[in-house]
Motif scaffolding. Structure first.
Motif, PDB file in Angstrom:
ATOM      1  N   MET A 181       0.821  -1.180   0.000  1.00 30.65           N
ATOM      2  CA  MET A 181       0.000   0.000   0.000  1.00 30.65           C
ATOM      3  C   MET A 181       0.878   1.261   0.000  1.00 30.65           C
ATOM      4  O   MET A 181       0.547   2.222  -0.680  1.00 30.65           O
ATOM      5  N   ASN A 182       1.964   1.226   0.752  1.00 25.36           N
ATOM      6  CA  ASN A 182       2.872   2.373   0.762  1.00 25.36           C
ATOM      7  C   ASN A 182       3.410   2.668  -0.628  1.00 25.36           C
ATOM      8  O   ASN A 182       3.574   3.830  -0.997  1.00 25.36           O
ATOM      9  N   ASP A 183       3.686   1.613  -1.389  1.00 26.14           N
ATOM     10  CA  ASP A 183       4.186   1.804  -2.757  1.00 26.14           C
ATOM     11  C   ASP A 183       3.157   2.533  -3.611  1.00 26.14           C
ATOM     12  O   ASP A 183       3.517   3.360  -4.454  1.00 26.14           O
ATOM     13  N   ASN A 184       1.880   2.226  -3.404  1.00 30.64           N
ATOM     14  CA  ASN A 184       0.829   2.886  -4.186  1.00 30.64           C
ATOM     15  C   ASN A 184       0.707   4.359  -3.827  1.00 30.64           C
ATOM     16  O   ASN A 184       0.509   5.205  -4.705  1.00 30.64           O
ATOM     17  N   THR A 243      -9.618  -3.199   1.146  1.00 32.28           N
ATOM     18  CA  THR A 243      -9.357  -4.475   1.829  1.00 32.28           C
ATOM     19  C   THR A 243      -8.671  -4.283   3.178  1.00 32.28           C
ATOM     20  O   THR A 243      -8.386  -5.263   3.866  1.00 32.28           O
ATOM     21  N   LEU A 244      -8.428  -3.039   3.556  1.00 36.05           N
ATOM     22  CA  LEU A 244      -7.672  -2.756   4.771  1.00 36.05           C
ATOM     23  C   LEU A 244      -8.356  -3.301   6.024  1.00 36.05           C
ATOM     24  O   LEU A 244      -7.699  -3.896   6.877  1.00 36.05           O
ATOM     25  N   TYR A 245      -9.665  -3.116   6.151  1.00 37.52           N
ATOM     26  CA  TYR A 245     -10.364  -3.623   7.334  1.00 37.52           C
ATOM     27  C   TYR A 245     -10.174  -5.126   7.485  1.00 37.52           C
ATOM     28  O   TYR A 245      -9.931  -5.617   8.584  1.00 37.52           O
ATOM     29  N   GLY A 246     -10.291  -5.849   6.406  1.00 31.04           N
ATOM     30  CA  GLY A 246     -10.110  -7.298   6.463  1.00 31.04           C
ATOM     31  C   GLY A 246      -8.690  -7.682   6.844  1.00 31.04           C
ATOM     32  O   GLY A 246      -8.482  -8.615   7.632  1.00 31.04           O
ATOM     33  N   LYS A 247      -7.714  -6.974   6.296  1.00 29.47           N
ATOM     34  CA  LYS A 247      -6.320  -7.259   6.611  1.00 29.47           C
ATOM     35  C   LYS A 247      -6.019  -6.994   8.083  1.00 29.47           C
ATOM     36  O   LYS A 247      -5.157  -7.635   8.668  1.00 29.47           O
ATOM     37  N   LEU A 248      -6.738  -6.035   8.652  1.00 29.91           N
ATOM     38  CA  LEU A 248      -6.530  -5.716  10.062  1.00 29.91           C
ATOM     39  C   LEU A 248      -7.428  -6.537  10.984  1.00 29.91           C
ATOM     40  O   LEU A 248      -7.389  -6.371  12.200  1.00 29.91           O
ATOM     41  N   GLY A 249      -8.253  -7.400  10.386  1.00 26.95           N
ATOM     42  CA  GLY A 249      -9.142  -8.231  11.180  1.00 26.95           C
ATOM     43  C   GLY A 249     -10.313  -7.464  11.758  1.00 26.95           C
ATOM     44  O   GLY A 249     -10.834  -7.820  12.812  1.00 26.95           O
ATOM     45  N   LEU A 250     -10.752  -6.431  11.078  1.00 22.57           N
ATOM     46  CA  LEU A 250     -11.845  -5.604  11.568  1.00 22.57           C
ATOM     47  C   LEU A 250     -13.164  -5.824  10.838  1.00 22.57           C
ATOM     48  O   LEU A 250     -14.023  -4.964  10.828  1.00 22.57           O
ATOM     49  N   THR A 301      -6.100   1.858  -8.152  1.00 20.95           N
ATOM     50  CA  THR A 301      -5.297   0.794  -7.546  1.00 20.95           C
ATOM     51  C   THR A 301      -5.188   0.984  -6.042  1.00 20.95           C
ATOM     52  O   THR A 301      -5.361   0.036  -5.266  1.00 20.95           O
ATOM     53  N   LEU A 302      -4.941   2.216  -5.618  1.00 19.58           N
ATOM     54  CA  LEU A 302      -4.866   2.503  -4.190  1.00 19.58           C
ATOM     55  C   LEU A 302      -6.213   2.265  -3.523  1.00 19.58           C
ATOM     56  O   LEU A 302      -6.279   1.699  -2.431  1.00 19.58           O
ATOM     57  N   ALA A 303      -7.289   2.675  -4.168  1.00 20.40           N
ATOM     58  CA  ALA A 303      -8.632   2.485  -3.606  1.00 20.40           C
ATOM     59  C   ALA A 303      -8.933   1.003  -3.389  1.00 20.40           C
ATOM     60  O   ALA A 303      -9.537   0.629  -2.374  1.00 20.40           O
ATOM     61  N   GLU A 304      -8.507   0.180  -4.321  1.00 21.98           N
ATOM     62  CA  GLU A 304      -8.711  -1.269  -4.168  1.00 21.98           C
ATOM     63  C   GLU A 304      -7.958  -1.787  -2.943  1.00 21.98           C
ATOM     64  O   GLU A 304      -8.492  -2.579  -2.174  1.00 21.98           O
ATOM     65  N   ASP A 305      -6.717  -1.328  -2.767  1.00 25.41           N
ATOM     66  CA  ASP A 305      -5.945  -1.730  -1.587  1.00 25.41           C
ATOM     67  C   ASP A 305      -6.616  -1.256  -0.304  1.00 25.41           C
ATOM     68  O   ASP A 305      -6.721  -2.005   0.671  1.00 25.41           O
TER      69      ASP A 305
END
Length: 57
Positions: free
Chosen positions: A1-4, A49-56, A42-46
């Motif tokens: 995500m930082n790369d985007n 999914t942030l909530y899921g990656k954080l388990g939220l 591309t950033l919006a797509e990342d």
């Protein structure tokens, strides 16, 4: 995500006007707008999914 984020900042930097701002989007070509749009999508797509990656879910 930082790369985007970095990619978007690099793209936007091209459009600095030298006066502390940016050129109008009306001055961009279709190719310019497509490049910015694709990077933001591309950033919006990342980010979507942030909530899921954080388990939220």
């Amino acid at each position: 995500m930082n790369d985007n984020f970095t990619h978007i900042f690099d793209i936007v930097k091209q459009y600095e006007n030298g006066e502390g701002g940016y050129v109008s989007c009306l001055e961009l070509t279709d190719a310019d707008r497509n490049e910015v749009s694709a990077a933001i999508n591309t950033l919006a797509e990342d980010l979507s999914t942030l909530y899921g990656k954080l388990g939220l879910n």
